[in-house]
Structures are given as C-alpha cells and as structure tokens.
Design a protein around this motif. Structure first.
Motif, PDB file in Angstrom:
ATOM      1  N   MET A  80     -12.491 -27.749 -28.419  1.00 61.26           N
ATOM      2  CA  MET A  80     -11.500 -26.693 -28.622  1.00 61.26           C
ATOM      3  C   MET A  80     -10.513 -26.577 -27.468  1.00 61.26           C
ATOM      4  O   MET A  80      -9.924 -25.527 -27.231  1.00 61.26           O
ATOM      5  N   ARG A  81     -10.282 -27.678 -26.756  1.00 62.25           N
ATOM      6  CA  ARG A  81      -9.251 -27.650 -25.720  1.00 62.25           C
ATOM      7  C   ARG A  81      -7.870 -27.495 -26.349  1.00 62.25           C
ATOM      8  O   ARG A  81      -6.963 -26.946 -25.725  1.00 62.25           O
ATOM      9  N   ASP A  82      -7.689 -28.011 -27.576  1.00 67.30           N
ATOM     10  CA  ASP A  82      -6.413 -27.829 -28.258  1.00 67.30           C
ATOM     11  C   ASP A  82      -6.151 -26.344 -28.514  1.00 67.30           C
ATOM     12  O   ASP A  82      -5.074 -25.818 -28.262  1.00 67.30           O
ATOM     13  N   ASN A  83      -7.172 -25.666 -28.993  1.00 67.50           N
ATOM     14  CA  ASN A  83      -7.105 -24.233 -29.238  1.00 67.50           C
ATOM     15  C   ASN A  83      -6.810 -23.478 -27.942  1.00 67.50           C
ATOM     16  O   ASN A  83      -5.949 -22.587 -27.880  1.00 67.50           O
ATOM     17  N   GLN A  84      -7.497 -23.863 -26.894  1.00 68.06           N
ATOM     18  CA  GLN A  84      -7.343 -23.229 -25.586  1.00 68.06           C
ATOM     19  C   GLN A  84      -5.939 -23.456 -25.033  1.00 68.06           C
ATOM     20  O   GLN A  84      -5.311 -22.542 -24.478  1.00 68.06           O
ATOM     21  N   LEU A  85      -5.423 -24.681 -25.174  1.00 76.35           N
ATOM     22  CA  LEU A  85      -4.090 -25.006 -24.685  1.00 76.35           C
ATOM     23  C   LEU A  85      -3.034 -24.160 -25.388  1.00 76.35           C
ATOM     24  O   LEU A  85      -2.115 -23.625 -24.751  1.00 76.35           O
ATOM     25  N   LEU A  86      -3.164 -24.010 -26.705  1.00 73.59           N
ATOM     26  CA  LEU A  86      -2.196 -23.219 -27.465  1.00 73.59           C
ATOM     27  C   LEU A  86      -2.281 -21.745 -27.075  1.00 73.59           C
ATOM     28  O   LEU A  86      -1.252 -21.065 -26.931  1.00 73.59           O
ATOM     29  N   LEU A  87      -3.486 -21.259 -26.885  1.00 70.02           N
ATOM     30  CA  LEU A  87      -3.667 -19.866 -26.492  1.00 70.02           C
ATOM     31  C   LEU A  87      -3.078 -19.615 -25.100  1.00 70.02           C
ATOM     32  O   LEU A  87      -2.397 -18.602 -24.860  1.00 70.02           O
ATOM     33  N   LYS A  88      -3.310 -20.527 -24.175  1.00 71.99           N
ATOM     34  CA  LYS A  88      -2.750 -20.366 -22.839  1.00 71.99           C
ATOM     35  C   LYS A  88      -1.224 -20.421 -22.882  1.00 71.99           C
ATOM     36  O   LYS A  88      -0.537 -19.657 -22.178  1.00 71.99           O
ATOM     37  N   TYR A  89      -0.679 -21.305 -23.692  1.00 71.87           N
ATOM     38  CA  TYR A  89       0.778 -21.396 -23.838  1.00 71.87           C
ATOM     39  C   TYR A  89       1.352 -20.045 -24.277  1.00 71.87           C
ATOM     40  O   TYR A  89       2.329 -19.553 -23.703  1.00 71.87           O
ATOM     41  N   ILE A  90       0.751 -19.453 -25.289  1.00 71.08           N
ATOM     42  CA  ILE A  90       1.225 -18.159 -25.787  1.00 71.08           C
ATOM     43  C   ILE A  90       1.083 -17.084 -24.712  1.00 71.08           C
ATOM     44  O   ILE A  90       1.982 -16.265 -24.502  1.00 71.08           O
ATOM     45  N   ALA A  91      -0.049 -17.084 -24.014  1.00 71.01           N
ATOM     46  CA  ALA A  91      -0.271 -16.094 -22.966  1.00 71.01           C
ATOM     47  C   ALA A  91       0.814 -16.175 -21.895  1.00 71.01           C
ATOM     48  O   ALA A  91       1.348 -15.151 -21.451  1.00 71.01           O
ATOM     49  N   PHE A  92       1.181 -17.396 -21.484  1.00 67.99           N
ATOM     50  CA  PHE A  92       2.197 -17.549 -20.460  1.00 67.99           C
ATOM     51  C   PHE A  92       3.582 -17.236 -20.987  1.00 67.99           C
ATOM     52  O   PHE A  92       4.444 -16.757 -20.239  1.00 67.99           O
ATOM     53  N   GLN A  93       3.829 -17.493 -22.248  1.00 66.07           N
ATOM     54  CA  GLN A  93       5.128 -17.160 -22.829  1.00 66.07           C
ATOM     55  C   GLN A  93       5.361 -15.651 -22.837  1.00 66.07           C
ATOM     56  O   GLN A  93       6.478 -15.181 -22.616  1.00 66.07           O
ATOM     57  N   TYR A  94       4.317 -14.887 -23.090  1.00 64.48           N
ATOM     58  CA  TYR A  94       4.460 -13.444 -23.233  1.00 64.48           C
ATOM     59  C   TYR A  94       4.147 -12.653 -21.964  1.00 64.48           C
ATOM     60  O   TYR A  94       4.770 -11.626 -21.689  1.00 64.48           O
ATOM     61  N   PHE A  95       3.175 -13.125 -21.197  1.00 63.34           N
ATOM     62  CA  PHE A  95       2.627 -12.261 -20.153  1.00 63.34           C
ATOM     63  C   PHE A  95       2.557 -12.918 -18.779  1.00 63.34           C
ATOM     64  O   PHE A  95       1.735 -12.523 -17.951  1.00 63.34           O
ATOM     65  N   LEU A  96       3.406 -13.894 -18.499  1.00 63.33           N
ATOM     66  CA  LEU A  96       3.341 -14.605 -17.228  1.00 63.33           C
ATOM     67  C   LEU A  96       3.289 -13.668 -16.015  1.00 63.33           C
ATOM     68  O   LEU A  96       2.472 -13.875 -15.108  1.00 63.33           O
ATOM     69  N   PRO A  97       4.120 -12.600 -15.950  1.00 64.51           N
ATOM     70  CA  PRO A  97       4.058 -11.721 -14.770  1.00 64.51           C
ATOM     71  C   PRO A  97       2.725 -10.995 -14.600  1.00 64.51           C
ATOM     72  O   PRO A  97       2.444 -10.472 -13.522  1.00 64.51           O
ATOM     73  N   GLU A  98       1.908 -10.953 -15.643  1.00 64.17           N
ATOM     74  CA  GLU A  98       0.609 -10.288 -15.548  1.00 64.17           C
ATOM     75  C   GLU A  98      -0.495 -11.224 -15.064  1.00 64.17           C
ATOM     76  O   GLU A  98      -1.627 -10.797 -14.854  1.00 64.17           O
ATOM     77  N   TYR A  99      -0.170 -12.506 -14.907  1.00 57.68           N
ATOM     78  CA  TYR A  99      -1.193 -13.474 -14.513  1.00 57.68           C
ATOM     79  C   TYR A  99      -1.618 -13.237 -13.067  1.00 57.68           C
ATOM     80  O   TYR A  99      -0.789 -13.089 -12.177  1.00 57.68           O
ATOM     81  N   ARG A 100      -2.936 -13.203 -12.835  1.00 62.93           N
ATOM     82  CA  ARG A 100      -3.476 -12.926 -11.507  1.00 62.93           C
ATOM     83  C   ARG A 100      -4.370 -14.054 -10.991  1.00 62.93           C
ATOM     84  O   ARG A 100      -5.164 -13.859 -10.079  1.00 62.93           O
ATOM     85  N   GLY A 101      -4.280 -15.217 -11.607  1.00 67.58           N
ATOM     86  CA  GLY A 101      -5.079 -16.344 -11.138  1.00 67.58           C
ATOM     87  C   GLY A 101      -6.433 -16.470 -11.797  1.00 67.58           C
ATOM     88  O   GLY A 101      -7.168 -17.418 -11.534  1.00 67.58           O
ATOM     89  N   ASP A 102      -6.782 -15.543 -12.681  1.00 71.40           N
ATOM     90  CA  ASP A 102      -8.055 -15.587 -13.414  1.00 71.40           C
ATOM     91  C   ASP A 102      -7.737 -15.974 -14.856  1.00 71.40           C
ATOM     92  O   ASP A 102      -7.442 -15.136 -15.699  1.00 71.40           O
ATOM     93  N   LEU A 103      -7.765 -17.287 -15.134  1.00 73.61           N
ATOM     94  CA  LEU A 103      -7.331 -17.783 -16.438  1.00 73.61           C
ATOM     95  C   LEU A 103      -8.189 -17.237 -17.561  1.00 73.61           C
ATOM     96  O   LEU A 103      -7.683 -16.854 -18.621  1.00 73.61           O
ATOM     97  N   LYS A 104      -9.495 -17.201 -17.360  1.00 70.00           N
ATOM     98  CA  LYS A 104     -10.378 -16.738 -18.423  1.00 70.00           C
ATOM     99  C   LYS A 104     -10.051 -15.303 -18.833  1.00 70.00           C
ATOM    100  O   LYS A 104      -9.885 -14.989 -20.010  1.00 70.00           O
ATOM    101  N   ASN A 105      -9.936 -14.442 -17.851  1.00 68.54           N
ATOM    102  CA  ASN A 105      -9.624 -13.047 -18.133  1.00 68.54           C
ATOM    103  C   ASN A 105      -8.241 -12.913 -18.776  1.00 68.54           C
ATOM    104  O   ASN A 105      -8.031 -12.095 -19.677  1.00 68.54           O
ATOM    105  N   PHE A 106      -7.300 -13.739 -18.315  1.00 68.41           N
ATOM    106  CA  PHE A 106      -5.926 -13.696 -18.809  1.00 68.41           C
ATOM    107  C   PHE A 106      -5.856 -14.033 -20.295  1.00 68.41           C
ATOM    108  O   PHE A 106      -5.233 -13.315 -21.085  1.00 68.41           O
ATOM    109  N   VAL A 107      -6.497 -15.120 -20.695  1.00 69.87           N
ATOM    110  CA  VAL A 107      -6.432 -15.497 -22.110  1.00 69.87           C
ATOM    111  C   VAL A 107      -7.347 -14.622 -22.966  1.00 69.87           C
ATOM    112  O   VAL A 107      -7.070 -14.392 -24.149  1.00 69.87           O
TER     113      VAL A 107
END
Length: 410
Positions: A235-262
């Motif tokens: 499910m890395r494909d699923n994870q990659l798409l989810l991370k892409y969306i997270a960064f598109q919408y919420f990049l300024p909220e990213y704090r270095g904790d990828l798991k919590n972010f997605v």
C-alpha cells in the motif's frame, strides 16, 4: 516495563527493498502513558481453521475486499500454507486487536487469513477458489480445489483435518492508543519484510475518503507507472497518494511527524467528505497530470531517480521523497504550461546539476527525509532551480521559526 517505555522505532525500520529508496517512512515520536500499557490484556487462543473462517465470514475479523485486491502471496505459497494446516505443521500465529467486543483488527497474519478465505471460496479477489499447486508432501492433492474435497469421499479426511486444525491466535484487548498498535505492528514485522502502516491506518480510520483513496490508488495511471503496473501489496501507492493530498492542502501544518500528519488528513477528510469531495477529485487530477509531466521530462525509466554524476547514470531505485518534490511543482497548471514551452533537456540538465552540485539537496532526499528542515530544503532548492530554467517567478515554501510557510504559488 522500562523496555516498553524506551522502545521507539525510526525510519530505517520501514526501509523498503523492492525497487524504492523509500523516503515515505513514517516515524512516530509519541510517548505512552505506562499506566495505559499496563492495562492492556494479551491472551492466546487456539481457534480452528473453521472457526477463523466463520469469524471472517461474519465480518468479525476486518479483512475487507479492498485489502483482498492487494494479494501478496503466490499460489504456490498459498498452497503450501494450506498443506501445512492439513498436516498439522506449525504455522505463525495470527495477532488481532479487539476494536470493540467481538470485532478485530489484524496486526499480523492478513495474507494467511486471505489464503483461508480464498481456498474456501469466500473471497472477492482474483485468486478466490484457487487450485492447490506444487505441494511438497501431498502431491496427490495438486490441482484440487475446495469442491473436489467436498465432492469426493477420497479427500474428505484432508478437508476434515484442515477444518479442525488449530491456529494460534493472540488477541490484544483494552488498548488505549492507536500509536501503540503501530508499534506492535512494526515489531511483529521487524524480522520479516517490513510493511507500510498504511494498511493499519485504513482499518483505524474507515470512511468515504479512505475508501476513495484506496479506489483511486488502484485506478491511477500515475501510480501504475510508479509501482510497475500493479497495486502495491504494501500500500505504498495508497500512502504516496495520501501524502500528496496532505501536502497539497496542509503543508504549513506539517511538523515533521509524517504518520500523525497523514493520520489527521485521513480523519479530517473522512469527516468532511461531502463538502470536500469535488476539491479532492480535482487534486487527484493534478496528481495525474504532474506524474505525466514528470515522466515526459525524465522518461519512464528514470523519473524519480537521483542522478549520479560520477557514474553518468541514474540510480537504480526510485526515491519517493524526490518524487514528492517534483510533483509538488508540476501540480501547478501555470508551471506545467511553462514547462511545455521549454526544451525538456534543459529541465533535466537543471536536475542533474542540482544532484551533482548540491550535497544539501541529496541529503534532504536520502536521510532523515521527514524532518521539517529537509522537507523545506529539497522543496526550496528544486523550486529555485526550476525558477531559473523556466525563467518565471512563483512562490516557494519558506522556513520561518521552524514552520513551513506557503499559501500558494502566486
């Protein structure tokens, strides 16, 4: 107890070996209340194959059809697992977490459970009702499937043995933290091929958005190009798409904790799906166009790979942090339009130059990739290189007081 308190996992524990220099690793710095850990109840039971099948059929064990698409085992491996059960050869335990009374998440053993479901003709996957193949001890059963055992008295003893074979099952109850389950999940896989926690995320965060991402990861032409035409069983494909969306919408909220972010992205869009569906569908289209543009520039073989100046070639493995960086800019329509007007060789040369002349850029896509510093560094360095070759101006994420600042490209 101190061992539990001190236990942490890092990015290396999730390193992938299947054609990717994986920069999607999810590190979790969460600490646990030891009282909560001491309240956890763990016990073992010996369920028979027939009991486990019954639990699966009643949906008490969560093995939904979406997971069943991501079938990792060959028919030979499935067949030999069934053979082991018939003969009573020890097999690894199943590990379940009780989500509510009588309802379980699978922490370890999904492929074994899927094999049981498929052999008993109860799955919704392509390998449902498979024929046994390449058995080591019971070669007389090769090419048989469930109906052959049921309809021929000569084979009834084998089916009885399979039905009644016990499989050690460990159940975890009274857990208070999803992060604890992630840690158990990673420990269970520490001595085998590591798995992506995306699988567990789907079980813990069900909803229409979660289902949508899973559906899109199966259909996506871009992801098929990245993951060699097949849905990725980790499910890395699923994870990659989810991370892409997270960064598109919420990049300024990213704090270095990828798991919590997605995780938060999944929960937020599951809650807001009716309002956000159209926007998310548009974002998926941007993803597809960005991947298409990336392939056009670098070619099918070399996109998302680091250039090795000393060897005058690209690395063998894809680098997913590098891919994130390139897709971030190619998602913008105006940047893509300008790219169309520039000789693609110039863009590729700019990329080769930054790979060969900027140790900071290489470090940001190769080591500690999820930190805020390295996330900003690779976005900023490639953004500036792209500005120069395209001769246009657009906003680049800034790092201010250890926070990413970005409100759009213009």
């Amino acid at each position: 107890m101190s061992q539990v308190a001190e236990f942490q996992y890092n990015e290396e524990e999730l390193a992938e070996e299947f054609g990717f220099d994986d920069a999607q690793n999810e590190s979790d710095s969460s600490e646990f209340n030891l009282k909560h850990i001491s309240d956890i109840v763990v016990y073992g039971t010996d369920w028979t194959t027939e009991t486990i099948l019954n639990q699966l059929n009643r949906k008490n064990i969560n093995l939904n059809p979406r997971f069943q698409r991501r079938d990792a085992w060959t028919i030979k491996r499935k067949s030999r697992f069934i053979e082991s059960l018939i003969l009573g050869i020890p097999v690894p335990q199943i590990v379940l977490a009780e989500k509510e009374k009588g309802k379980y998440l699978v922490l370890d053993g999904k492929q074994r459970l899927l094999t049981i479901l498929q052999f008993y003709n109860k799955s919704e996957s392509p390998n449902n009702n498979f024929k046994l193949k390449e058995l080591e001890f019971l070669s007389n059963l090769n090419s048989l499937k469930l109906q052959d055992f049921e309809n021929n008295p000569l084979y009834s003893q084998y089916l009885d043995a399979l039905d009644n074979q016990t499989i050690r099952t460990t159940i975890i109850k009274n857990w208070q933290s999803e992060n604890f389950l992630y840690k158990v999940f990673l420990r269970l896989n520490a001595e085998s091929t590591p798995l992506s926690p995306q699988e567990l995320r789907q079980a813990l965060n069900p909803g229409k958005f979660t289902d949508y991402i899973d559906d899109q990861s199966i259909k996506s032409k871009g992801l098929k190009a990245i993951f060699t035409k097949q849905p990725d069983f980790r499910m890395r494909d699923n994870q990659l798409l989810l991370k892409y969306i997270a960064f598109q919408y919420f990049l300024p909220e990213y704090r270095g904790d990828l798991k919590n972010f997605v995780d938060k992205t999944s929960k937020r869009f599951n809650d807001e799906w009716e309002k956000k569906q159209d926007n998310i569908e548009e974002t998926i289209q941007k993803f597809e166009k960005a991947v298409e543009m990336t392939i056009r520039i670098f070619g099918e073989d070399n996109f998302s790979k680091i250039w090795l100046q000393d060897k005058a070639t690209y690395e063998r493995q894809r680098n997913l942090s590098l891919l994130d960086t390139i897709l971030f800019y190619f998602s913008d329509a105006e940047i893509r339009q300008k790219v169309e007007q520039v000789n693609k060789i110039k863009i590729e040369e700019a990329f080769k130059t930054i790979c060969s002349s900027s140790p900071d850029f290489i470090s940001s896509v190769k080591s500690s990739t999820n930190t805020i510093t390295n996330t900003h560094r690779r976005l900023a360095l490639w953004g500036k290189a792209l500005q120069e070759v395209l001769e246009i101006d657009f906003n680049i994420p800034e790092l201010i007081n250890n926070h990413l600042v970005f409100s759009g490209f213009r």
